[in-house]
Design a protein around this motif. Structure first.
Motif, PDB file in Angstrom:
ATOM      1  N   SER A 175       0.861  -1.169   0.000  1.00 58.00           N
ATOM      2  CA  SER A 175       0.000   0.000   0.000  1.00 58.00           C
ATOM      3  C   SER A 175       0.900   1.222   0.000  1.00 58.00           C
ATOM      4  CB  SER A 175      -0.880  -0.050   1.244  1.00 58.00           C
ATOM      5  OG  SER A 175      -1.889   0.918   1.131  1.00 58.00           O
ATOM      6  N   ILE A 176       1.536   1.445  -1.156  1.00 63.28           N
ATOM      7  CA  ILE A 176       2.511   2.538  -1.211  1.00 63.28           C
ATOM      8  C   ILE A 176       2.396   3.305  -2.520  1.00 63.28           C
ATOM      9  CG2 ILE A 176       4.366   1.936   0.372  1.00 63.28           C
ATOM     10  CD1 ILE A 176       5.526   0.141  -1.626  1.00 63.28           C
ATOM     11  N   PHE A 177       2.831   4.557  -2.457  1.00 65.02           N
ATOM     12  CA  PHE A 177       2.863   5.373  -3.669  1.00 65.02           C
ATOM     13  C   PHE A 177       3.906   4.807  -4.614  1.00 65.02           C
ATOM     14  CE2 PHE A 177       1.127   8.809  -0.878  1.00 65.02           C
ATOM     15  CZ  PHE A 177      -0.083   8.899  -1.549  1.00 65.02           C
ATOM     16  N   SER A 178       3.667   4.987  -5.899  1.00 64.22           N
ATOM     17  CA  SER A 178       4.528   4.310  -6.869  1.00 64.22           C
ATOM     18  C   SER A 178       5.945   4.865  -6.859  1.00 64.22           C
ATOM     19  CB  SER A 178       3.905   4.359  -8.255  1.00 64.22           C
ATOM     20  OG  SER A 178       3.956   5.651  -8.794  1.00 64.22           O
ATOM     21  N   GLU A 179       6.138   6.113  -6.418  1.00 70.46           N
ATOM     22  CA  GLU A 179       7.513   6.645  -6.394  1.00 70.46           C
ATOM     23  C   GLU A 179       8.361   5.946  -5.329  1.00 70.46           C
ATOM     24  OE1 GLU A 179       4.744   8.308  -5.944  1.00 70.46           O
ATOM     25  OE2 GLU A 179       4.902   9.860  -4.398  1.00 70.46           O
ATOM     26  N   ASP A 180       7.715   5.238  -4.414  1.00 71.44           N
ATOM     27  CA  ASP A 180       8.458   4.513  -3.384  1.00 71.44           C
ATOM     28  C   ASP A 180       8.739   3.065  -3.775  1.00 71.44           C
ATOM     29  OD1 ASP A 180       8.579   6.707  -1.666  1.00 71.44           O
ATOM     30  OD2 ASP A 180       6.581   6.297  -0.879  1.00 71.44           O
ATOM     31  N   VAL A 235      -5.170  -8.122 -12.837  1.00 75.56           N
ATOM     32  CA  VAL A 235      -5.164  -6.659 -12.850  1.00 75.56           C
ATOM     33  C   VAL A 235      -4.281  -6.201 -11.704  1.00 75.56           C
ATOM     34  CG1 VAL A 235      -6.572  -4.604 -12.423  1.00 75.56           C
ATOM     35  CG2 VAL A 235      -7.417  -6.413 -13.926  1.00 75.56           C
ATOM     36  N   ILE A 236      -3.392  -5.262 -11.990  1.00 78.03           N
ATOM     37  CA  ILE A 236      -2.542  -4.728 -10.919  1.00 78.03           C
ATOM     38  C   ILE A 236      -2.858  -3.242 -10.766  1.00 78.03           C
ATOM     39  CG2 ILE A 236      -0.184  -4.380 -10.094  1.00 78.03           C
ATOM     40  CD1 ILE A 236       0.664  -6.770 -11.782  1.00 78.03           C
ATOM     41  N   THR A 237      -3.420  -2.850  -9.627  1.00 75.94           N
ATOM     42  CA  THR A 237      -3.665  -1.422  -9.393  1.00 75.94           C
ATOM     43  C   THR A 237      -2.366  -0.803  -8.910  1.00 75.94           C
ATOM     44  OG1 THR A 237      -4.339  -1.657  -7.085  1.00 75.94           O
ATOM     45  CG2 THR A 237      -6.052  -1.911  -8.758  1.00 75.94           C
ATOM     46  N   HIS A 238      -2.048   0.376  -9.446  1.00 81.86           N
ATOM     47  CA  HIS A 238      -0.704   0.908  -9.304  1.00 81.86           C
ATOM     48  C   HIS A 238      -0.748   2.432  -9.325  1.00 81.86           C
ATOM     49  CE1 HIS A 238       3.608   1.294 -10.148  1.00 81.86           C
ATOM     50  NE2 HIS A 238       3.751  -0.014 -10.082  1.00 81.86           N
ATOM     51  N   GLY A 239       0.110   3.083  -8.564  1.00 77.02           N
ATOM     52  CA  GLY A 239       0.275   4.524  -8.670  1.00 77.02           C
ATOM     53  C   GLY A 239       0.766   4.856 -10.068  1.00 77.02           C
ATOM     54  N   THR A 240       0.356   5.991 -10.604  1.00 73.65           N
ATOM     55  CA  THR A 240       0.664   6.248 -12.010  1.00 73.65           C
ATOM     56  C   THR A 240       2.095   6.726 -12.241  1.00 73.65           C
ATOM     57  OG1 THR A 240      -0.279   8.457 -11.786  1.00 73.65           O
ATOM     58  CG2 THR A 240      -1.704   6.738 -12.711  1.00 73.65           C
ATOM     59  N   ASP A 241       2.735   7.324 -11.227  1.00 76.58           N
ATOM     60  CA  ASP A 241       4.048   7.934 -11.462  1.00 76.58           C
ATOM     61  C   ASP A 241       5.047   6.964 -12.088  1.00 76.58           C
ATOM     62  OD1 ASP A 241       3.163  10.314 -10.581  1.00 76.58           O
ATOM     63  OD2 ASP A 241       4.650  10.569  -8.977  1.00 76.58           O
ATOM     64  N   THR A 242       5.135   5.756 -11.553  1.00 77.40           N
ATOM     65  CA  THR A 242       6.122   4.812 -12.096  1.00 77.40           C
ATOM     66  C   THR A 242       5.465   3.568 -12.675  1.00 77.40           C
ATOM     67  OG1 THR A 242       6.475   3.593 -10.029  1.00 77.40           O
ATOM     68  CG2 THR A 242       7.779   5.586 -10.341  1.00 77.40           C
ATOM     69  N   MET A 243       4.185   3.689 -13.025  1.00 74.71           N
ATOM     70  CA  MET A 243       3.474   2.532 -13.562  1.00 74.71           C
ATOM     71  C   MET A 243       4.116   2.048 -14.863  1.00 74.71           C
ATOM     72  SD  MET A 243      -0.588   1.873 -13.855  1.00 74.71           S
ATOM     73  CE  MET A 243      -1.044   3.147 -14.999  1.00 74.71           C
ATOM     74  N   GLY A 244       4.631   2.995 -15.661  1.00 75.40           N
ATOM     75  CA  GLY A 244       5.292   2.625 -16.914  1.00 75.40           C
ATOM     76  C   GLY A 244       6.504   1.737 -16.659  1.00 75.40           C
ATOM     77  N   TYR A 245       7.295   2.044 -15.629  1.00 78.14           N
ATOM     78  CA  TYR A 245       8.473   1.230 -15.295  1.00 78.14           C
ATOM     79  C   TYR A 245       8.035  -0.181 -14.885  1.00 78.14           C
ATOM     80  CZ  TYR A 245      11.251   5.594 -14.817  1.00 78.14           C
ATOM     81  OH  TYR A 245      11.894   6.770 -15.025  1.00 78.14           O
ATOM     82  N   SER A 246       7.013  -0.236 -14.004  1.00 80.44           N
ATOM     83  CA  SER A 246       6.572  -1.552 -13.517  1.00 80.44           C
ATOM     84  C   SER A 246       6.011  -2.391 -14.655  1.00 80.44           C
ATOM     85  CB  SER A 246       5.500  -1.395 -12.431  1.00 80.44           C
ATOM     86  OG  SER A 246       6.063  -0.811 -11.281  1.00 80.44           O
ATOM     87  N   ALA A 247       5.264  -1.732 -15.552  1.00 79.09           N
ATOM     88  CA  ALA A 247       4.677  -2.469 -16.672  1.00 79.09           C
ATOM     89  C   ALA A 247       5.784  -3.026 -17.563  1.00 79.09           C
ATOM     90  CB  ALA A 247       3.742  -1.568 -17.461  1.00 79.09           C
ATOM     91  N   ALA A 248       6.838  -2.231 -17.783  1.00 82.21           N
ATOM     92  CA  ALA A 248       7.971  -2.719 -18.582  1.00 82.21           C
ATOM     93  C   ALA A 248       8.638  -3.889 -17.856  1.00 82.21           C
ATOM     94  CB  ALA A 248       8.963  -1.583 -18.814  1.00 82.21           C
ATOM     95  N   ALA A 249       8.809  -3.731 -16.545  1.00 81.76           N
ATOM     96  CA  ALA A 249       9.490  -4.778 -15.772  1.00 81.76           C
ATOM     97  C   ALA A 249       8.748  -6.105 -15.879  1.00 81.76           C
ATOM     98  CB  ALA A 249       9.600  -4.348 -14.307  1.00 81.76           C
ATOM     99  N   LEU A 250       7.420  -6.064 -15.719  1.00 80.35           N
ATOM    100  CA  LEU A 250       6.666  -7.322 -15.781  1.00 80.35           C
ATOM    101  C   LEU A 250       6.580  -7.865 -17.207  1.00 80.35           C
ATOM    102  CD1 LEU A 250       6.085  -6.635 -12.818  1.00 80.35           C
ATOM    103  CD2 LEU A 250       3.848  -7.695 -13.137  1.00 80.35           C
ATOM    104  N   SER A 251       6.707  -6.947 -18.199  1.00 83.67           N
ATOM    105  CA  SER A 251       6.737  -7.409 -19.598  1.00 83.67           C
ATOM    106  C   SER A 251       7.922  -8.345 -19.820  1.00 83.67           C
ATOM    107  CB  SER A 251       6.852  -6.224 -20.552  1.00 83.67           C
ATOM    108  OG  SER A 251       5.775  -5.346 -20.397  1.00 83.67           O
ATOM    109  N   PHE A 252       9.039  -8.035 -19.136  1.00 83.46           N
ATOM    110  CA  PHE A 252      10.218  -8.898 -19.280  1.00 83.46           C
ATOM    111  C   PHE A 252      10.155 -10.085 -18.316  1.00 83.46           C
ATOM    112  CE2 PHE A 252      11.827  -4.610 -20.542  1.00 83.46           C
ATOM    113  CZ  PHE A 252      11.958  -4.898 -21.894  1.00 83.46           C
ATOM    114  N   ALA A 253       9.648  -9.833 -17.109  1.00 83.10           N
ATOM    115  CA  ALA A 253       9.704 -10.864 -16.071  1.00 83.10           C
ATOM    116  C   ALA A 253       8.701 -11.989 -16.324  1.00 83.10           C
ATOM    117  CB  ALA A 253       9.438 -10.238 -14.702  1.00 83.10           C
ATOM    118  N   LEU A 254       7.570 -11.680 -16.938  1.00 91.21           N
ATOM    119  CA  LEU A 254       6.542 -12.698 -17.171  1.00 91.21           C
ATOM    120  C   LEU A 254       6.618 -13.143 -18.634  1.00 91.21           C
ATOM    121  CD1 LEU A 254       3.556 -11.061 -15.238  1.00 91.21           C
ATOM    122  CD2 LEU A 254       5.126 -12.830 -14.413  1.00 91.21           C
ATOM    123  N   GLN A 255       7.320 -14.239 -18.876  1.00 91.33           N
ATOM    124  CA  GLN A 255       7.491 -14.728 -20.242  1.00 91.33           C
ATOM    125  C   GLN A 255       6.453 -15.805 -20.518  1.00 91.33           C
ATOM    126  OE1 GLN A 255      11.154 -14.527 -22.040  1.00 91.33           O
ATOM    127  NE2 GLN A 255      10.839 -12.491 -21.195  1.00 91.33           N
TER     128      GLN A 255
END
Lengths: 634, 463
Positions: free
Chosen positions: B154-159, B184-204
């Motif tokens: 339960s944290i802001f995405s910048e953290d 579905v992953i609910t996420h703070g918007t600030d770094t959502m792009g980074y997390s989405a990229a990360a899971l794009s690579f991590a979930l093959q």
């Protein structure tokens, strides 16, 4: 019949909303004006109800959501930015607006709060893109004196004006967001007003104080009154959006009448012994009754595939046609609710069916279908099944309320002073903090600074204008009402124009010209001062002022000197006047020989007809008298 | 995995000094009706918590009309407790009944605006709502899917850190291998792009979609974009024909269409607008209007429940993203090398350039075994280091051009490649391989959706 409002226990409280004339809006720097023409920006939204910080959902808010409305917003780039679009958080509270509202608070002897908290008041009818109106209490516990009576001022709030509704088509409402965010000050009086006429006087007094700040907007729609009205045994009814001051007393009169008549219906229902449990809310599909009907409304509905749903209202026969206020019958109140909750076009009931072309046979068949006797009423509605049953549920609910008298509700004012149902009364649950705007501390120094520059209270100013300038009370009051009081003082000091001439021109002359359609508002203060200057310097006469004003409003960017040149209103020199008068005397020898000195009146008439505005009558009179006496002697 | 989270509030949150002393003496609790007498003015209202960053001289009360006001406390002020009133408490309505026979979707909650409410400690919004709260607040979800909710953090995405990406990937993979139809992953918007990229690579080898979703307006306001975004995300997770990591957000400022972006191509491009997320250098994957999915890019990996997910959830945090700017001190690069960094993504100017003064430092980094790659700070367009001599020289030093990959995606991928490879050469090869559509070979005329009413699948206004 004269109504004794005191005996009825009438209590009225006012909420006066006034737009402030600030440079920007309350939470952004957009221009606080309305735009005309086609919108440059259009977007579509939906709003959902939310819970307050106390965890409650406001019933009014929830209801507006249930209606499933979509909102189309229109904007232009001058008057709206991302803040109005709710695409950007609000900027800081406009300090200019804060100072104006604090000034008003101090003039009303109210106590400014130590720390201002901007709140969100949930309004999900679409009038705010956010779904809430930003508002804050600036001061509490003030009072004003109205004709010797102390009227408490409960709150002075600073808030953002709402978007303006420009249309509604089915499930879609259109709003323009240009008005959204214009600063409004809200003055709330205690419920101490006892007569309709007093309500109007209090509103007038508040308006005068607001205008004396010179920082409020003028014109249609810039000041709006909400009225909270109750009588003994009645209920608190909030009436919104009275724009015309002269309508206030009428709205109060009608509301008292409405509540009294609703109490009569309550008594009649009690006499007839109607109990709440008899209102079952059982609906019957009676479409088949009207298959062959000659009633146009029902025929059309059936041909559109709608169904006709009916409900029995036990023991209500004859009461639905009972008139509450001019044009509003009790059945109309039921219809208002049906329209609001069921989104239906309206309802029909047994008290009026015949006038819509329904036959006696159909009426008896209808009564049979729902099991209604002669003492019962039947309400029918034609629509889709969900809408029709929502509508009838609302009708039954309204009748249930009638057993207890007057329901608490929010109503909207019609232009004739009557009202219509708007929504249930919202509670305090719809307020929660605006977390995007930090609290603002009001310091003692800040208040002292404002206190030192308070505008003169209107009544004191009227007295001073009368004593300092020797003008009468009527002129002084008009100067204040028209907000020309400061310009008047400036002009008199700067130009040596006679105070009464300046005051009468600014008030009576200008009013008369306005009535003729002259656009006085196009005149700048500089132009007005200049007009008085050239009158005082005797470059033209005061009689020419209306013509000059008219010409100036039609010739933008011109000066009063241009006007008198163009119109040929420059004063004739004394030398020239003397020779002109000689000519008139020559032309009227017969008259002179006949009436001698008595001809002076007729001659004045002839000469001034030609020289009006070009010569002062006093001077013409003096020269004429001299010349005439000369001739008669010689 | 307890990371972050809120402190358990003390009895009178935010109150200190004289104000706290007076309230304690009066025996007042948050939510009590209190009376404050001061300079002959009597004010009554419910005691409200105060922001901890505020001063210690004011007490905040909610008056009967619902307005909050701050009252300055002086030694002459009297505070009395009248009685207990309703406590400030958020009680969501009960969740609607789950309907059997619908697709199964897991909502993993990580925090952010989509799951935030007013925080009386700070006076700002803060993440507190659980995934099941969201479900009860957006009852429409019960018509779309059978929902299982889990709070990850339960944290802001910048953290968030790469460790959180790994945790998200593991949780998603866990639910997917148990047979859900989408995550579905609910996420703070600030770094959502980074997390989405990360899971794009991590979930093959994904069998079902993983949809990130956020909100630009908090859920506690009627105009929030959260409900519609969430409905769109759950709809995509449960029914979309693709099985990729994506981001679902508003397409425009209107509550009309949800646009589905690919996790590797999406970037937050505006601080506050609802349509802040844009697909860069490519087309978005799909659009959802009125619970209908319109596919915009046909080269997707189709949904296939038979496919077995492969989890590659490790990231090496010893990688940095360095934005080049005029006059940049080359020692900045040396510092990263000395700190043991293994990869550097440069955000160069234009087609992929940096100041010549930096060349020796870049060479030193590469000689030390650090992978140095080039992206562009222009955001739009691809790097091409053959056009100017500056670029050609950087290439000859050994800088790896990363085509049209977003700089942020490149950083995430660098961390992932370093963790997934045994040698530098393996990592370099992985870096330039197209793993999750992070590269596109062609850039066509900039994709811009047509205006409001004419758009494909645009909402028709009912009458």
């Amino acid at each position: 019949m004269k109504i004794d409002y005191y005996a009825l226990g009438l209590k009225v409280g006012l909420e006066c909303h006034q737009q402030l004339a600030t440079r920007g809006k309350l939470f952004c720097s957009c221009k606080p004006y309305l735009f005309k023409g086609e919108p440059e920006i259009i977007f579509l939204r939906r709003l959902r109800p939310t819970q307050s910080e106390l965890g409650q959902v406001d019933p009014a808010a929830f209801f507006e959501f249930q209606k499933g409305m979509k909102i189309l917003y229109e904007a232009d780039a001058e008057t709206s930015c991302l803040v109005e679009m709710d695409e950007e958080p609000p900027h800081e509270l406009n300090r200019e607006a804060l100072d104006v509202s604090l000034t008003i608070a101090l003039m009303m002897n109210a106590k400014p709060v130590d720390e201002i908290y901007v709140m969100r008041k949930i309004v999900i009818d679409g009038s705010n893109t956010t779904g809430f109106q930003r508002t804050c209490v600036v001061a509490v516990d003030g009072s004003i004196n109205v004709d010797g009576k102390n009227v408490p001022i409960q709150h002075i709030c600073l808030e953002e004006d709402a978007a303006r509704k420009i249309g509604e088509e089915g499930f879609l409402i259109r709003y323009r967001i240009d008005r959204l965010g214009i600063p409004l000050v809200e003055i709330t009086t205690g419920p101490v007003i006892n007569t309709p006429e007093e309500a109007e006087r209090v509103a007038l007094a508040i308006g005068k104080i607001l205008r004396s700040t010179k920082r409020v907007k003028r014109g249609i729609g810039t000041i709006r009154q909400d009225l909270n009205i109750s009588i003994r045994d009645g209920a608190l009814v909030e009436i919104k959006g009275v724009q015309d001051l002269e309508l206030i007393s009428k709205v109060v009169e009608f509301e008292v009448q409405r509540q009294l008549n609703l109490l009569k219906i309550r008594d009649e229902l009690r006499r007839r012994g109607l109990r709440e449990d008899e209102l079952k809310g059982e609906f019957f599909d009676v479409t088949s009754v009207f298959r062959e009907t000659r009633c146009q409304i029902l025929r059309r509905a059936i041909s559109q595939g709608k169904i006709i749903l009916a409900v029995k209202l036990p023991k209500l026969a004859g009461l639905l046609g009972f008139e509450l206020t001019p044009g509003l019958r009790f059945g109309g109140e039921l219809a208002d609710r049906a329209r609001f909750w069921g989104r239906v076009g309206g309802i029909l009931h047994t008290d009026e069916l015949k006038s819509y072309g329904v036959s006696d046979e159909e009426i008896s068949e209808l009564r049979r279908s729902v099991g209604a006797g002669e003492e019962d009423a039947v309400v029918i509605v034609a629509d889709k099944i969900e809408n029709a049953s929502d509508a009838l549920k609302a009708v039954v609910e309204r009748v249930r309320e009638a057993i207890n008298g007057v329901p608490e509700e929010t109503r909207a004012a019609n232009p004739d002073g009557t009202t219509r149902y708007m929504r249930p009364r919202p509670g305090a649950a719809r307020m929660y903090p605006e977390t995007d705007v930090p609290p603002i501390k009001i310091t003692r120094e800040h208040l002292e600074r404002l206190r030192a520059q308070l505008p003169e209270p209107p009544e004191e100013k009227i007295k001073r204008l009368m004593s300092s300038y020797g003008i009468n009370e009527k002129l002084a009051r008009q100067l204040l009402d028209m907000e020309y009081d400061d310009l008047f003082e400036f002009t008199v000091k700067e130009t040596n124009v006679t105070p009464t001439v300046a005051a009468a021109t600014l008030t009576e002359t200008f009013k008369a010209l306005k009535r003729e359609g002259v656009k006085i508002e196009n005149l700048t203060d500089e132009q007005i001062v200049e007009i008085f200057k050239i009158v005082a310097l005797e470059k033209t006469s005061k009689e020419s002022i209306p013509e000059i004003v008219k010409w100036l409003t039609e010739h933008e960017g011109s000066s009063p000197m241009d006007a008198i040149k163009e119109l040929g209103l420059t004063m004739v020199s004394e030398e020239k006047l003397k020779s002109l008068i000689e000519e008139y005397l020559d032309k009227n020898r017969d008259l002179i020989s006949e009436r001698k000195l008595g001809a002076i009146g007729a001659l004045m008439g002839i000469i001034m007809k030609d020289l009006r505005g070009k010569a002062k009558p006093e001077l013409v009179n003096k020269i004429l008298r001299e010349k005439l006496e000369e001739r008669l002697k010689g | 995995m307890p990371i972050g989270g809120s402190k358990v509030g003390e009895r009178l949150p935010g109150y200190r000094g004289l104000a706290l002393k007076m309230l304690l003496e009066a025996g007042a609790d948050i939510g009590d009706l209190i009376r404050i007498v001061k300079d002959n003015v009597v004010l009554e209202g419910i005691l409200i918590p105060r922001s901890e960053y505020s001063d210690d001289k004011h007490v905040v009360i909610k008056s009967r009309s619902g307005y909050n006001i701050g009252v300055e406390i002086t030694p002459a002020t009297r505070v009395e407790r009248i009685r207990a009133e309703m406590k400030p408490l958020f009680a969501p309505p009960p969740p609607p009944e789950q309907r059997a026979g619908l697709p199964k979707v897991t909502i993993l909650s990580t925090g952010g605006t989509i799951a935030s409410r007013v925080d009386y400690r700070t006076g700002a919004v803060r993440p507190v709502i659980s995934a099941s709260d969201l479900y009860s607040i957006v009852p429409e979800l019960s018509d779309i899917a059978l929902i299982d909710a889990e709070i990850l953090f339960s944290i802001f995405s910048e953290d968030l850190t790469p460790k959180h990406w790994s945790a998200m990937a593991r949780a998603a993979a866990d639910h997917i291998s148990r047979g859900v139809d989408g995550v579905v992953i609910t996420h703070g918007t600030d770094t959502m792009g980074y997390s989405a990229a990360a899971l794009s690579f991590a979930l093959q080898n994904l069998p079902v979609p993983v949809v990130f979703v956020g909100a630009q307006r908090s859920e506690d306001r009627p105009s929030s974009d959260a409900p519609m975004n969430l409905i769109g995300a759950v709809y995509a997770a449960s029914r979309a024909p693709f099985a990729e990591v994506t981001v679902a957000m508003h397409e425009t400022p209107s509550d009309e269409a949800i646009i589905i972006h690919r996790g590797t191509k999406v970037r937050k491009c505006h601080t506050s607008r609802r349509d802040a997320f844009k697909t860069v250098n490519s087309k978005p994957l799909a659009r959802i209007v009125n619970n209908k999915i319109f596919i915009l890019a046909n080269n997707y990996q189709p949904r296939d429940l038979e496919r077995k997910i492969i989890l590659r959830s490790e990231f090496d945090e010893r990688a940095a993203l360095i934005k080049f700017y005029p006059g940049m001190n080359p020692k900045i690069i040396d510092w990263y090398v000395s700190e043991g960094y293994r990869g550097i993504v440069l955000e160069g100017t234009g087609l992929g350039h940096a100041r010549r003064e930096c060349f020796p430092a870049i060479r030193r980094a590469i000689d030390a075994g650090v992978i140095v790659a080039m992206t562009s700070q222009c955001i739009w367009g691809r790097v091409n280091m053959n056009v100017y001599s500056n670029g050609r020289d950087l290439l000859s030093i050994g800088v790896i051009p990363l085509g049209d990959m977003l700089a942020e995606t490149a950083l995430v991928k660098m961390m992932w490649c370093l963790a997934q490879s045994k040698s530098i050469d393996d990592a370099k090869n992985l870096l330039i391989a197209n793993i999750a559509n992070e590269f596109s070979d062609r850039t066509v005329e900039h994709f811009e959706p047509p205006k409001f009413s004419r758009r494909e699948g645009a909402l028709e206004i009912e009458n």
